[in-house]
Design an enzyme around this catalytic site. Structure first.
Site, PDB file in Angstrom:
ATOM      1  N   CYS A   1       0.893  -1.115  -0.087  1.00  9.47           N
ATOM      2  CA  CYS A   1       0.289  -0.110  -0.047  1.00  9.47           C
ATOM      3  C   CYS A   1       0.733   1.251  -0.221  1.00  9.47           C
ATOM      4  O   CYS A   1       2.016   1.235  -0.271  1.00  9.47           O
ATOM      5  CB  CYS A   1      -1.013  -0.283   1.091  1.00  9.47           C
ATOM      6  SG  CYS A   1      -0.283   0.231   2.745  1.00  9.47           S
TER       7      CYS A   1
ATOM      8  N   ASN B   1       2.580   1.519   4.322  1.00  4.23           N
ATOM      9  CA  ASN B   1       2.950   0.388   5.158  1.00  4.23           C
ATOM     10  C   ASN B   1       2.327   0.293   6.453  1.00  4.23           C
ATOM     11  O   ASN B   1       3.218  -0.053   7.217  1.00  4.23           O
ATOM     12  CB  ASN B   1       4.319  -0.117   4.754  1.00  4.23           C
ATOM     13  CG  ASN B   1       4.369  -1.538   5.146  1.00  4.23           C
ATOM     14  OD1 ASN B   1       5.538  -2.015   5.560  1.00  4.23           O
ATOM     15  ND2 ASN B   1       3.594  -2.470   4.974  1.00  4.23           N
TER      16      ASN B   1
ATOM     17  N   CYS C   1      -1.348   0.879   7.225  1.00  3.44           N
ATOM     18  CA  CYS C   1      -2.676   0.442   7.210  1.00  3.44           C
ATOM     19  C   CYS C   1      -3.291  -0.825   6.567  1.00  3.44           C
ATOM     20  O   CYS C   1      -3.257  -1.843   7.165  1.00  3.44           O
ATOM     21  CB  CYS C   1      -3.491   1.571   6.868  1.00  3.44           C
ATOM     22  SG  CYS C   1      -3.402   3.134   8.042  1.00  3.44           S
ATOM     23  N   ARG C   2      -3.241  -0.507   5.249  1.00  2.00           N
ATOM     24  CA  ARG C   2      -3.906  -1.591   4.479  1.00  2.00           C
ATOM     25  C   ARG C   2      -3.134  -2.830   4.212  1.00  2.00           C
ATOM     26  O   ARG C   2      -3.392  -4.200   4.518  1.00  2.00           O
ATOM     27  CB  ARG C   2      -4.412  -1.243   3.192  1.00  2.00           C
ATOM     28  CG  ARG C   2      -5.501   0.119   3.197  1.00  2.00           C
ATOM     29  CD  ARG C   2      -5.494   0.487   1.817  1.00  2.00           C
ATOM     30  NE  ARG C   2      -4.716   1.584   1.690  1.00  2.00           N
ATOM     31  CZ  ARG C   2      -4.801   2.340   0.701  1.00  2.00           C
ATOM     32  NH1 ARG C   2      -5.600   2.340  -0.442  1.00  2.00           N
ATOM     33  NH2 ARG C   2      -3.776   3.186   0.330  1.00  2.00           N
ATOM     34  N   SER C   3      -1.701  -2.808   3.922  1.00  2.00           N
ATOM     35  CA  SER C   3      -0.883  -3.692   3.593  1.00  2.00           C
ATOM     36  C   SER C   3      -0.524  -4.596   4.761  1.00  2.00           C
ATOM     37  O   SER C   3      -0.396  -5.883   4.621  1.00  2.00           O
ATOM     38  CB  SER C   3       0.416  -3.447   2.757  1.00  2.00           C
ATOM     39  OG  SER C   3       1.022  -2.409   3.494  1.00  2.00           O
TER      40      SER C   3
ATOM     41  N   ASP D   1      -8.192   3.831   1.223  1.00  2.00           N
ATOM     42  CA  ASP D   1      -7.249   4.254   2.569  1.00  2.00           C
ATOM     43  C   ASP D   1      -8.085   4.730   3.618  1.00  2.00           C
ATOM     44  O   ASP D   1      -8.681   5.638   3.482  1.00  2.00           O
ATOM     45  CB  ASP D   1      -6.454   5.234   1.919  1.00  2.00           C
ATOM     46  CG  ASP D   1      -5.181   5.557   2.776  1.00  2.00           C
ATOM     47  OD1 ASP D   1      -5.143   5.116   3.991  1.00  2.00           O
ATOM     48  OD2 ASP D   1      -4.347   6.354   2.408  1.00  2.00           O
TER      49      ASP D   1
END
Length: 163
Positions: A9, A12, A14-16, A127
């Site tokens: 993401c 690095n 939150c999402r990933s 996001d």
């Protein structure tokens, strides 16, 4: 031979890392631990060395996922050791394709939600960073939905290597 997957993401945090945590749990539940290595990174270095966003960590823990994480930036040289690079949105997909040293490396890049049949053309995981906890819950739901299809694809690749 270990099959290697990296989720990517922006920063690095939150999402990933959420995708890394969920997919690691799915791989372990499927009995593929030791055969599949999962990691994550960001397209930029804004948060390098930092832990995951506390909201991401909270949502993961609330749903029973573990996370040991320090943010890092994706490096083009990693393509050589990775089998699959999973982008969390179209911006990450574009950035990764620009980093890919070869066409073979670019072919390793996929959008996470491409493994969610019901996603149709809506393939971005939004996001959650600038929003509230609800955005992190939504992110987790999307990651969990995509993980089943991703696990099936990875299992097929791993079994193909073993045949």
């Amino acid at each position: 031979m270990t099959y290697r997957v990296c989720f990517v993401c922006t920063g690095n945090i939150c999402r990933s890392p959420m995708a890394e945590s969920v997919f690691r749990a799915r791989v372990d539940d499927a009995g593929l631990e030791g055969l599949v290595e999962i990691e994550s990174a960001g397209t930029g270095d804004w948060h390098e060395g930092e832990g995951a966003d506390p909201r991401a960590r909270s949502v993961l823990e609330e749903h029973g996922y573990a996370l040991d994480h320090a943010a890092r930036r994706f490096e083009p040289s990693w393509f050589a050791r990775l089998d699959l690079v999973i982008a969390l949105d179209a911006g990450h997909l574009k950035a990764l394709r620009l980093l890919a040293p070869t066409q073979e490396d670019a072919a390793k890049i996929r959008l996470l939600r491409s493994y969610t049949p019901a996603a149709a053309d809506d393939l971005d995981v939004p996001d959650p960073y600038y929003g509230g906890l609800g955005g992190f819950e939504e992110c987790l739901e999307m990651v969990e939905e995509a993980s089943a299809g991703l696990l099936a694809a990875v299992r097929d690749d791993v079994e193909g290597r073993m045949a």
